[in-house]
Scaffold this motif. Sequence first.
Motif, PDB file in Angstrom:
ATOM      1  N   TYR A 277      32.090  31.639  -0.977  1.00 11.80           N
ATOM      2  CA  TYR A 277      32.789  30.379  -1.196  1.00 11.80           C
ATOM      3  C   TYR A 277      32.082  29.533  -2.256  1.00 11.80           C
ATOM      4  O   TYR A 277      32.722  29.007  -3.180  1.00 11.80           O
ATOM      5  CB  TYR A 277      32.896  29.600   0.107  1.00 11.80           C
ATOM      6  N   GLN A 281      32.769  27.279  -6.553  1.00 15.04           N
ATOM      7  CA  GLN A 281      32.764  25.820  -6.645  1.00 15.04           C
ATOM      8  C   GLN A 281      32.175  25.353  -7.973  1.00 15.04           C
ATOM      9  O   GLN A 281      31.036  25.693  -8.310  1.00 15.04           O
ATOM     10  CB  GLN A 281      31.966  25.212  -5.480  1.00 15.04           C
ATOM     11  N   GLN A 322      24.100  12.845  -6.157  1.00 17.14           N
ATOM     12  CA  GLN A 322      25.233  13.675  -5.771  1.00 17.14           C
ATOM     13  C   GLN A 322      24.877  14.606  -4.610  1.00 17.14           C
ATOM     14  O   GLN A 322      25.717  14.891  -3.751  1.00 17.14           O
ATOM     15  CB  GLN A 322      25.723  14.483  -6.973  1.00 17.14           C
ATOM     16  N   SER A 329      28.722  13.472   3.270  1.00 17.03           N
ATOM     17  CA  SER A 329      30.162  13.695   3.410  1.00 17.03           C
ATOM     18  C   SER A 329      30.492  14.838   4.361  1.00 17.03           C
ATOM     19  O   SER A 329      31.664  15.110   4.626  1.00 17.03           O
ATOM     20  CB  SER A 329      30.778  13.985   2.033  1.00 17.03           C
ATOM     21  N   GLU A 386      35.452  24.899   5.523  1.00 22.46           N
ATOM     22  CA  GLU A 386      36.371  23.757   5.473  1.00 22.46           C
ATOM     23  C   GLU A 386      35.591  22.446   5.415  1.00 22.46           C
ATOM     24  O   GLU A 386      35.967  21.513   4.699  1.00 22.46           O
ATOM     25  CB  GLU A 386      37.295  23.780   6.689  1.00 22.46           C
ATOM     26  N   LYS A 389      34.350  22.078   1.916  1.00 18.36           N
ATOM     27  CA  LYS A 389      35.451  21.748   1.005  1.00 18.36           C
ATOM     28  C   LYS A 389      35.686  20.240   0.985  1.00 18.36           C
ATOM     29  O   LYS A 389      35.865  19.632  -0.086  1.00 18.36           O
ATOM     30  CB  LYS A 389      36.736  22.464   1.438  1.00 18.36           C
ATOM     31  N   LEU A 390      35.702  19.636   2.154  1.00 20.39           N
ATOM     32  CA  LEU A 390      35.930  18.200   2.242  1.00 20.39           C
ATOM     33  C   LEU A 390      34.803  17.423   1.569  1.00 20.39           C
ATOM     34  O   LEU A 390      35.041  16.405   0.900  1.00 20.39           O
ATOM     35  CB  LEU A 390      36.057  17.786   3.717  1.00 20.39           C
ATOM     36  N   PHE A 392      32.830  18.486  -0.910  1.00 15.53           N
ATOM     37  CA  PHE A 392      32.941  18.648  -2.362  1.00 15.53           C
ATOM     38  C   PHE A 392      34.067  17.785  -2.925  1.00 15.53           C
ATOM     39  O   PHE A 392      33.967  17.277  -4.048  1.00 15.53           O
ATOM     40  CB  PHE A 392      33.170  20.117  -2.726  1.00 15.53           C
ATOM     41  N   SER A 393      35.137  17.612  -2.168  1.00 14.43           N
ATOM     42  CA  SER A 393      36.246  16.810  -2.659  1.00 14.43           C
ATOM     43  C   SER A 393      35.854  15.341  -2.829  1.00 14.43           C
ATOM     44  O   SER A 393      36.360  14.647  -3.720  1.00 14.43           O
ATOM     45  CB  SER A 393      37.442  16.902  -1.686  1.00 14.43           C
ATOM     46  N   VAL A 394      34.903  14.866  -2.021  1.00 18.84           N
ATOM     47  CA  VAL A 394      34.414  13.487  -2.156  1.00 18.84           C
ATOM     48  C   VAL A 394      33.609  13.339  -3.453  1.00 18.84           C
ATOM     49  O   VAL A 394      33.623  12.269  -4.082  1.00 18.84           O
ATOM     50  CB  VAL A 394      33.533  13.116  -0.949  1.00 18.84           C
ATOM     51  N   GLU A 396      34.137  14.849  -6.314  1.00 13.96           N
ATOM     52  CA  GLU A 396      34.934  15.016  -7.544  1.00 13.96           C
ATOM     53  C   GLU A 396      35.458  13.694  -8.059  1.00 13.96           C
ATOM     54  O   GLU A 396      35.681  12.752  -7.325  1.00 13.96           O
ATOM     55  CB  GLU A 396      36.098  15.985  -7.244  1.00 13.96           C
TER      56      GLU A 396
END
Length: 396
Positions: A277, A281, A322, A329, A386, A389-390, A392-394, A396
């Motif tokens: 995974y 990324q 970061q 997160s 999952e 994923k959440l 990493f989305s924060v 971006e």
Amino acid sequence: MKEQHLHKDTLVVHEGYEDTEHHGSLTVPLYQTATFSFETASQGEKRFAGAEEGNIYSRLGNPTVRVLEERMTALENGQGTLAFGSGMAAVSAVLVHLTNSGDHILCSRGIYGCTFGLLGIMERKYNIKHDLIRMWNEEEIERAIKPETVCIYVETPINPTMELVDIQAAVNVAKRYGLRVVVDNTFSSPYLQNPLDFGVDFVLHSATKYINGHGDVIGGLLTGNDKEEMESIRMTVQKDFGGIMSPFDAWLLIRGLKTLPVRMERHSSNAEKMIAYLKGQKLVEEIYYPFDRDSSQFAIAQRQMRAGGGIISFTVKGGKEQAQLFMDSLSLIKIAVSLGDAETLIQHPATMTHSAIPEQERLQMGITDSLLRLSVGLEHAEDLIEDMKLAFSVME
């Protein structure tokens, strides 16, 4: 047990315990006692003189602790094991045993932060110096040997960069110069790696980690390839410095050890799924894992490890800010500095486990502000992915 051909999966359940002397108890009994009585004064005299085997005082030996020690001896293919109150007590004991004032220790360039601190104390107080070098081949190791060098101290995989040391190369150099070799095997456990098989003298573990596996014990283990030498350490350094393991902690470790094989297989398989995974990324820069086929050290990993284990280190874009945002997160994955637990844990080495190391030396070890260490647990891999994923989305 007499059946020395048994597989490790069986040894973790049975080795070192016969229920014939314990009222048929299936589970190893907990001998929660400080001292033991003697039938006669003569018996006490013989035991203190070493003329008769038997229990005396739990700082010198305890039946519950002894089962753990015998089980670890079998798992590491050694000749004797000592159980300590912490991993650092085991590190301290073997280094005190091997060194005198004015000696020199050659270390792998990345080591646990508290081991680094201990080496600093030994240098300041006892003039026992050390050097940290990369140990990828014999030539690099041999160039760093000094006349006063007495031992080679190795972590492999190294915490937290997951860099490997070629164990056989270290042993080959040590034999040419009459040096002793110590390997911290915490990250692999005896199920995935057995340094004594390569000719190492001592192997140690922070038993807090994979040996226990449940995050509720602090302990250390030291296994050696010479039975008499291990007993000498027991009756000198361990006895007089007093860094022993309690019977209850040994009992918990025996319980945890029974599931080591199935846990290590799950840790390793989950880690491989997490790596697959992370490679997709865009915010991930580098991934460090022994059994990553893209790693330059994959060949070394295949020679000395059976699988990669559950620790992954990786760097993210954006430095400390970061990296910490990513950690904050997460919800399922917990921020904690240990490893080897059923729960997946993440930490930031530069500001946590290795924060005591001066920045310049820390950077030389490869511990940057962007580096994160992930201890992959036993949860379902899809749930862990999952959660990431959440996070990493924060970012971006």
